[in-house]
Design a protein around this motif. Structure first.
Motif, short mmCIF file in Angstrom:
data_model
loop_
_atom_site.label_atom_id
_atom_site.label_comp_id
_atom_site.label_asym_id
_atom_site.label_seq_id
_atom_site.Cartn_x
_atom_site.Cartn_y
_atom_site.Cartn_z
N CYS A 275 0.82 -1.21 0.00
CA CYS A 275 0.00 0.00 0.00
C CYS A 275 0.86 1.26 0.00
N SER A 276 0.36 2.28 -0.68
CA SER A 276 1.00 3.60 -0.64
C SER A 276 0.44 4.36 0.55
N LEU A 277 1.08 5.48 0.90
CA LEU A 277 0.69 6.24 2.08
C LEU A 277 -0.77 6.69 2.05
N PRO A 278 -1.33 7.08 0.89
CA PRO A 278 -2.75 7.47 0.88
C PRO A 278 -3.71 6.30 1.09
N GLY A 279 -3.19 5.05 1.12
CA GLY A 279 -4.05 3.89 1.34
C GLY A 279 -4.45 3.16 0.08
N GLU A 280 -3.74 3.41 -1.01
CA GLU A 280 -4.04 2.71 -2.26
C GLU A 280 -3.23 1.40 -2.32
N ILE A 281 -3.89 0.30 -2.68
CA ILE A 281 -3.20 -0.98 -2.85
C ILE A 281 -2.56 -0.97 -4.24
N LYS A 293 -7.69 -6.61 0.30
CA LYS A 293 -8.72 -6.06 -0.59
C LYS A 293 -10.12 -6.46 -0.13
N ASP A 294 -10.23 -7.64 0.48
CA ASP A 294 -11.54 -8.17 0.87
C ASP A 294 -11.74 -8.20 2.38
N ILE A 295 -10.95 -7.43 3.11
CA ILE A 295 -10.93 -7.54 4.57
C ILE A 295 -12.27 -7.17 5.20
N GLU A 312 4.78 4.79 8.91
CA GLU A 312 4.26 4.99 7.56
C GLU A 312 3.55 3.74 7.06
N ALA A 313 4.14 2.59 7.31
CA ALA A 313 3.55 1.32 6.88
C ALA A 313 2.19 1.10 7.54
N ILE A 314 2.13 1.36 8.84
CA ILE A 314 0.87 1.19 9.57
C ILE A 314 -0.21 2.12 9.03
N LEU A 315 0.16 3.38 8.82
CA LEU A 315 -0.80 4.36 8.30
C LEU A 315 -1.29 3.96 6.92
N ALA A 316 -0.38 3.53 6.05
CA ALA A 316 -0.76 3.13 4.69
C ALA A 316 -1.72 1.95 4.70
N VAL A 317 -1.39 0.92 5.49
CA VAL A 317 -2.23 -0.29 5.52
C VAL A 317 -3.58 -0.01 6.17
N MET A 318 -3.61 0.75 7.26
CA MET A 318 -4.89 1.00 7.92
C MET A 318 -5.78 1.92 7.11
N THR A 323 -11.06 -0.46 8.44
CA THR A 323 -12.01 -1.15 9.32
C THR A 323 -11.26 -1.80 10.46
N GLY A 324 -11.98 -2.22 11.48
CA GLY A 324 -11.41 -3.02 12.55
C GLY A 324 -10.72 -2.24 13.65
N ILE A 325 -9.84 -2.95 14.38
CA ILE A 325 -9.14 -2.43 15.55
C ILE A 325 -7.64 -2.41 15.26
N LEU A 326 -6.99 -1.34 15.66
CA LEU A 326 -5.53 -1.25 15.55
C LEU A 326 -4.92 -1.27 16.94
#
Length: 340
Positions: A275-281, A293-295, A312-318, A323-326
């Motif tokens: 994922c990129s920082l804006p959250g795009e896969i 993609k189907d989470i 950065e990785a956490i922000l991009a993936v979330m 959804t969900g809990i971090l």
């Protein structure tokens, strides 16, 4: 009223806050490693032996710890106070405010921030594992399927999970990568199942196979197909998050694939999705099981990752997950908030 009092203490005695932080962390480390010597505590905490000696002497006189021939252990009163101390510690460090701000910004179900930075403090990783394990334990029922990914943080979650008789079915979220057996999703799934007296399934499909080889393997292995289908029906998904550059190397991506990740500014990876920082896969590895993609099709999602280096990785993936809990740590949370 409690919060207002703590705010006043922070303003009139900021030097005392540092002492409280150090003593709380020492109590946490004693709780995790007891019986433990002062020298070991100094190594774990990063404090000098002289400072550790002064702190534990105060804690001993307060009736919270005791000295034995084997090392320092918690007194019953120390064990009783640990949950309350954690609550106060969270308030003192403004972690509750961090949790709320990140949760609102990323539109997540909830966010838990534990003290410390697991890049330099192993106790923070253990605390993340413990927090995620408690959240998972609360969700377990005999009729639920649990899918869990691999990695050192997931291994800590399995280690911290309380024993129970919930008897859930546990499956690996994805195929395996790497050479460390103890960090493989199959191994971690088996450990979780053992803790909860449940059953587990394995997916013996390595990550990064060619599409044709993957298709052939699934066609010829009925059990693999069934286990993959079971993972895709999971009620609870627990997964870690990695840096894109680190995970690309670990997964053995080709030079062209790495160049693609670089050009698309991928910074985070989870469940085979970069994922990129804006959250795009921007890239998906060829594997079976659960995909980011189907989470959203899974009712309960718990992501666990920490350390300022992974912010950065956490922000991009979330942002991609949405959804969900971090569950993360203070080091990552502070950096995430600066980026937000």
């Amino acid at each position: 009223m409690k919060e207002k009092t703590l705010d006043i203490f922070r303003k009139i005695a900021p030097d005392v806050m540092g002492t409280i932080r150090e003593r709380y962390l020492l109590l946490r480390q004693i709780s995790d490693a007891e019986p433990v010597g002062r020298r070991t505590l100094a190594t774990l905490s990063g404090l000098s032996e002289r400072v550790v000696r002064a702190h534990v002497d105060v804690l001993r006189r307060s009736g919270l710890v005791r000295f034995t021939a084997m090392g320092i252990t918690l007194e019953p009163e120390g064990k009783r106070l640990m949950p309350e101390l954690l609550e106060c510690f969270l308030r003192l460090n403004n972690l509750e405010d961090m949790q709320q701000r990140i949760c609102t910004a990323l539109q997540l179900e909830d966010v838990y921030v534990v003290p410390g930075d697991c890049d330099s403090d192993e106790t923070a990783r253990e605390e993340m594992g413990r927090q995620a394990a408690l959240l998972l334990n609360d969700l377990l029922t005999p009729d639920r399927i649990v899918a869990i990914s691999g990695g050192s943080t997931m291994a800590e979650v399995a280690h911290c999970l309380p024993e129970s008789n919930t008897g859930s079915v546990v499956v690996p979220a994805r195929g395996g990568i790497g050479n460390h057996v103890e960090f493989q999703a199959n191994y971690i799934a088996a450990n979780v199942a053992e803790k909860i007296h449940g059953t587990y399934r394995m997916v013996h499909i390595p990550d990064g196979m060619s599409p044709s080889a993957l298709k052939l393997m699934l066609q010829s292995d009925e059990q693999a197909r069934e286990n993959v289908a079971l993972a895709q029906k999971a009620h609870i998904v627990v997964f870690g998050i990695g840096r894109a550059d680190v995970m690309a190397k670990r997964r053995g991506l080709s030079a062209s694939e790495c160049q693609t990740l670089l050009s698309k500014q991928a910074c985070g990876e989870s469940l085979g999705c970069y994922c990129s920082l804006p959250g795009e896969i921007v890239h998906v590895t060829n594997n079976v099981g659960i995909s980011l993609k189907d989470i959203k099709q899974h009712p309960h999602v718990i992501a666990v990752s920490g350390g300022a280096a992974k912010a950065e990785a956490i922000l991009a993936v979330m942002r991609a997950c949405h959804t969900g809990i971090l569950v993360t740590d203070e080091g990552a949370a502070k950096k995430i908030l600066t980026m937000l």
